[in-house]
Design a protein around this motif. Structure first.
Motif, PDB file in Angstrom:
ATOM      1  N   ASN A 148      37.640  35.571  46.851  1.00 58.21           N
ATOM      2  CA  ASN A 148      38.030  34.173  47.075  1.00 58.21           C
ATOM      3  C   ASN A 148      39.547  34.124  47.177  1.00 58.21           C
ATOM      4  OD1 ASN A 148      38.682  31.419  46.926  1.00 58.21           O
ATOM      5  ND2 ASN A 148      36.829  30.972  45.754  1.00 58.21           N
ATOM      6  N   TYR A 149      40.043  34.004  48.415  1.00 55.36           N
ATOM      7  CA  TYR A 149      41.484  34.018  48.649  1.00 55.36           C
ATOM      8  C   TYR A 149      42.171  32.871  47.910  1.00 55.36           C
ATOM      9  CZ  TYR A 149      45.635  35.347  51.297  1.00 55.36           C
ATOM     10  OH  TYR A 149      46.877  35.800  51.648  1.00 55.36           O
ATOM     11  N   GLN A 150      41.469  31.750  47.740  1.00 59.64           N
ATOM     12  CA  GLN A 150      42.060  30.602  47.047  1.00 59.64           C
ATOM     13  C   GLN A 150      42.260  30.877  45.559  1.00 59.64           C
ATOM     14  OE1 GLN A 150      43.142  28.122  48.949  1.00 59.64           O
ATOM     15  NE2 GLN A 150      42.315  29.325  50.653  1.00 59.64           N
ATOM     16  N   ASN A 151      41.548  31.874  45.044  1.00 56.41           N
ATOM     17  CA  ASN A 151      41.669  32.208  43.630  1.00 56.41           C
ATOM     18  C   ASN A 151      42.624  33.370  43.374  1.00 56.41           C
ATOM     19  OD1 ASN A 151      39.949  30.205  42.822  1.00 56.41           O
ATOM     20  ND2 ASN A 151      38.155  31.511  42.643  1.00 56.41           N
ATOM     21  N   TYR A 162      37.497  41.274  35.571  1.00 61.23           N
ATOM     22  CA  TYR A 162      36.164  41.552  35.032  1.00 61.23           C
ATOM     23  C   TYR A 162      35.581  40.302  34.369  1.00 61.23           C
ATOM     24  CZ  TYR A 162      32.706  43.498  31.786  1.00 61.23           C
ATOM     25  OH  TYR A 162      31.556  43.743  31.062  1.00 61.23           O
ATOM     26  N   GLN A 163      36.395  39.588  33.616  1.00 60.29           N
ATOM     27  CA  GLN A 163      35.915  38.411  32.893  1.00 60.29           C
ATOM     28  C   GLN A 163      35.720  37.208  33.807  1.00 60.29           C
ATOM     29  OE1 GLN A 163      39.113  38.202  30.020  1.00 60.29           O
ATOM     30  NE2 GLN A 163      37.941  39.291  28.458  1.00 60.29           N
ATOM     31  N   GLU A 164      36.628  37.017  34.776  1.00 64.84           N
ATOM     32  CA  GLU A 164      36.592  35.824  35.629  1.00 64.84           C
ATOM     33  C   GLU A 164      35.650  35.979  36.814  1.00 64.84           C
ATOM     34  OE1 GLU A 164      40.638  34.918  36.677  1.00 64.84           O
ATOM     35  OE2 GLU A 164      41.317  35.121  34.591  1.00 64.84           O
ATOM     36  N   GLY A 165      35.427  37.217  37.250  1.00 62.19           N
ATOM     37  CA  GLY A 165      34.493  37.462  38.356  1.00 62.19           C
ATOM     38  C   GLY A 165      34.948  36.926  39.693  1.00 62.19           C
ATOM     39  N   THR A 166      36.247  36.793  39.896  1.00 69.57           N
ATOM     40  CA  THR A 166      36.767  36.285  41.168  1.00 69.57           C
ATOM     41  C   THR A 166      38.104  36.945  41.453  1.00 69.57           C
ATOM     42  OG1 THR A 166      37.293  34.271  42.420  1.00 69.57           O
ATOM     43  CG2 THR A 166      37.988  34.339  40.120  1.00 69.57           C
ATOM     44  N   GLY A 167      38.497  36.952  42.727  1.00 69.92           N
ATOM     45  CA  GLY A 167      39.798  37.526  43.053  1.00 69.92           C
ATOM     46  C   GLY A 167      39.866  37.981  44.494  1.00 69.92           C
ATOM     47  N   VAL A 168      40.840  38.846  44.760  1.00 73.45           N
ATOM     48  CA  VAL A 168      41.066  39.374  46.106  1.00 73.45           C
ATOM     49  C   VAL A 168      41.090  40.896  46.021  1.00 73.45           C
ATOM     50  CG1 VAL A 168      42.250  37.316  46.972  1.00 73.45           C
ATOM     51  CG2 VAL A 168      43.564  39.081  45.771  1.00 73.45           C
ATOM     52  N   CYS A 169      41.481  41.558  47.120  1.00 76.63           N
ATOM     53  CA  CYS A 169      41.332  43.014  47.191  1.00 76.63           C
ATOM     54  C   CYS A 169      42.038  43.726  46.037  1.00 76.63           C
ATOM     55  CB  CYS A 169      41.811  43.536  48.541  1.00 76.63           C
ATOM     56  SG  CYS A 169      43.496  43.051  48.988  1.00 76.63           S
ATOM     57  N   ALA A 210      44.551  46.195  49.747  1.00 73.60           N
ATOM     58  CA  ALA A 210      44.646  47.103  48.610  1.00 73.60           C
ATOM     59  C   ALA A 210      43.347  47.892  48.478  1.00 73.60           C
ATOM     60  CB  ALA A 210      44.925  46.325  47.322  1.00 73.60           C
ATOM     61  N   TRP A 211      43.475  49.151  48.143  1.00 71.10           N
ATOM     62  CA  TRP A 211      42.319  50.006  47.862  1.00 71.10           C
ATOM     63  C   TRP A 211      42.768  51.046  46.848  1.00 71.10           C
ATOM     64  CZ3 TRP A 211      44.823  49.678  52.574  1.00 71.10           C
ATOM     65  CH2 TRP A 211      45.502  50.816  53.029  1.00 71.10           C
ATOM     66  N   PHE A 212      42.020  52.124  46.653  1.00 73.12           N
ATOM     67  CA  PHE A 212      42.436  53.110  45.668  1.00 73.12           C
ATOM     68  C   PHE A 212      41.968  54.500  46.073  1.00 73.12           C
ATOM     69  CE2 PHE A 212      38.178  52.092  44.331  1.00 73.12           C
ATOM     70  CZ  PHE A 212      37.700  53.154  43.582  1.00 73.12           C
ATOM     71  N   GLU A 213      42.534  55.498  45.404  1.00 71.54           N
ATOM     72  CA  GLU A 213      42.163  56.886  45.629  1.00 71.54           C
ATOM     73  C   GLU A 213      41.852  57.544  44.299  1.00 71.54           C
ATOM     74  OE1 GLU A 213      45.097  57.660  49.502  1.00 71.54           O
ATOM     75  OE2 GLU A 213      45.694  58.317  47.495  1.00 71.54           O
ATOM     76  N   VAL A 214      40.871  58.436  44.301  1.00 71.45           N
ATOM     77  CA  VAL A 214      40.545  59.217  43.111  1.00 71.45           C
ATOM     78  C   VAL A 214      40.817  60.688  43.399  1.00 71.45           C
ATOM     79  CG1 VAL A 214      38.808  57.572  42.321  1.00 71.45           C
ATOM     80  CG2 VAL A 214      38.103  59.522  43.728  1.00 71.45           C
ATOM     81  N   ARG A 226      36.373  46.577  47.424  1.00 70.37           N
ATOM     82  CA  ARG A 226      36.103  45.265  48.013  1.00 70.37           C
ATOM     83  C   ARG A 226      35.100  45.387  49.165  1.00 70.37           C
ATOM     84  NH1 ARG A 226      39.484  41.463  52.185  1.00 70.37           N
ATOM     85  NH2 ARG A 226      37.720  40.077  52.545  1.00 70.37           N
ATOM     86  N   HIS A 227      35.411  46.207  50.164  1.00 66.59           N
ATOM     87  CA  HIS A 227      34.520  46.347  51.315  1.00 66.59           C
ATOM     88  C   HIS A 227      33.360  47.291  51.013  1.00 66.59           C
ATOM     89  CE1 HIS A 227      38.439  45.084  53.135  1.00 66.59           C
ATOM     90  NE2 HIS A 227      37.624  44.227  53.708  1.00 66.59           N
ATOM     91  N   ASN A 228      33.616  48.306  50.193  1.00 65.85           N
ATOM     92  CA  ASN A 228      32.598  49.222  49.682  1.00 65.85           C
ATOM     93  C   ASN A 228      31.893  50.018  50.780  1.00 65.85           C
ATOM     94  OD1 ASN A 228      31.645  50.303  47.303  1.00 65.85           O
ATOM     95  ND2 ASN A 228      29.808  49.033  47.257  1.00 65.85           N
ATOM     96  N   VAL A 229      32.558  50.183  51.908  1.00 63.18           N
ATOM     97  CA  VAL A 229      32.077  51.067  52.984  1.00 63.18           C
ATOM     98  C   VAL A 229      33.300  51.741  53.596  1.00 63.18           C
ATOM     99  CG1 VAL A 229      30.007  49.721  53.556  1.00 63.18           C
ATOM    100  CG2 VAL A 229      32.179  49.199  54.691  1.00 63.18           C
TER     101      VAL A 229
END
Length: 274
Positions: A148-151, A162-169, A210-214, A226-229
């Motif tokens: 939710n870009y507005q959040n 984790y607690q709020e369940g909303t956000g962006v990338c 934003a994404w991440f690397e392991v 976020r996109h999970n693909v």
């Protein structure tokens, strides 16, 4: 594949204000640029380039009072293939990890490993170490947070996401990074360009992503909770522990953002005259 990238960003300041910009593509992608990348300022100001402790290219300057605008436009060549994920890559024992990866196991400003350690082991402790554990962490973060870009909030931490369940990338990335670190998997935050290439276009305004690397199997592997693909056309600008380390602008004084536009899209292949 050829990808157009660029930005047009402006800030308003009340007094001479030092700034650090992190708006160049990463060192690893500079060779793919069709021409050297140039950041222009209006009004023109001297800029000094340097590399930070993570190898990110930064520009240092002092903005004069008023509105200062930064812009750039570049074309970069890309393989056109989706993110490469080796699902057989093994998780390293802690004693085997290279020293430079150890900092990406620790808690940081937005990644409170101490607050989510018990939750992480309760959720993922039964999964054998390895890439399957990372896959399940990504699936969890993808389900847990509703985009939710507005959040959007630049102070939201992994625990709060984790607690709020909303956000962006960035919130997906922070949560997934934190859970990976809790499970002894080095994870680092990435920011850059990611256009709607190979996927249906999204009507939202374009932004940096934003994404991440392991670190698995002796190399860094890209994930995107976020996109999970796997995606096409991902262009890294900077890497660090979390969003603190890769801020596009660090401004040492009162300021206001007065313009923000990001461009990234696929271009047709260049043609050679007969």
């Amino acid at each position: 594949m050829r990808i157009q990238t660029g930005f047009d960003i402006a800030f308003t300041v009340q007094a001479p204000t030092p700034m650090i910009l992190m708006l160049n593509v990463s060192q690893g992608r500079e060779a793919d640029l069709e021409a050297p990348e140039t950041i222009r300022s209006d009004p023109p100001v001297p800029m000094t380039s340097y590399l930070d402790v993570y190898g990110n290219r930064c520009q240092r300057l002092t903005a004069p009072p008023g509105t200062i605008r930064f812009s750039s436009a570049s074309v970069i060549r890309d393989s056109g293939t989706p993110d490469a994920i080796d699902w057989s890559a093994p998780q390293h024992d802690l004693a085997e990890l290279p020293p430079e990866t150890l900092q990406f196991l620790l808690g940081s400003r937005y990644c409170e490993t101490d607050r989510l350690m018990g939750e992480a082991w309760g959720l993922f402790g039964h999964i054998p170490p390895g890439m399957e554990r990372v896959r399940e962490i990504c699936n969890f973060a993808n389900r847990r947070i509703l985009f939710n870009y507005q959040n959007a909030r630049n102070t939201r931490t992994a625990l709060e996401g984790y607690q709020e369940g909303t956000g962006v990338c960035r919130d997906y990335a922070h949560l997934a990074i934190t859970l990976c670190r809790c499970m002894n998997i080095p994870a680092r935050y990435c920011t850059g360009y990611l256009g709607d290439i190979g996927v249906p276009p999204v009507p939202d305004p374009m932004d940096f992503s934003a994404w991440f690397e392991v670190y698995m199997g002796g190399r860094w592997i890209t994930f995107d909770a976020r996109h999970n693909v796997p995606r096409i056309g991902r262009i890294v600008m900077a890497r660090g522990r979390d969003a603190t380390d890769v801020a596009i602008a660090t401004i040492f004084g009162p300021h206001a953002l007065s313009k923000f536009e990001v461009t990234t899209y696929e271009l047709p292949e260049a043609t050679v005259p007969a």
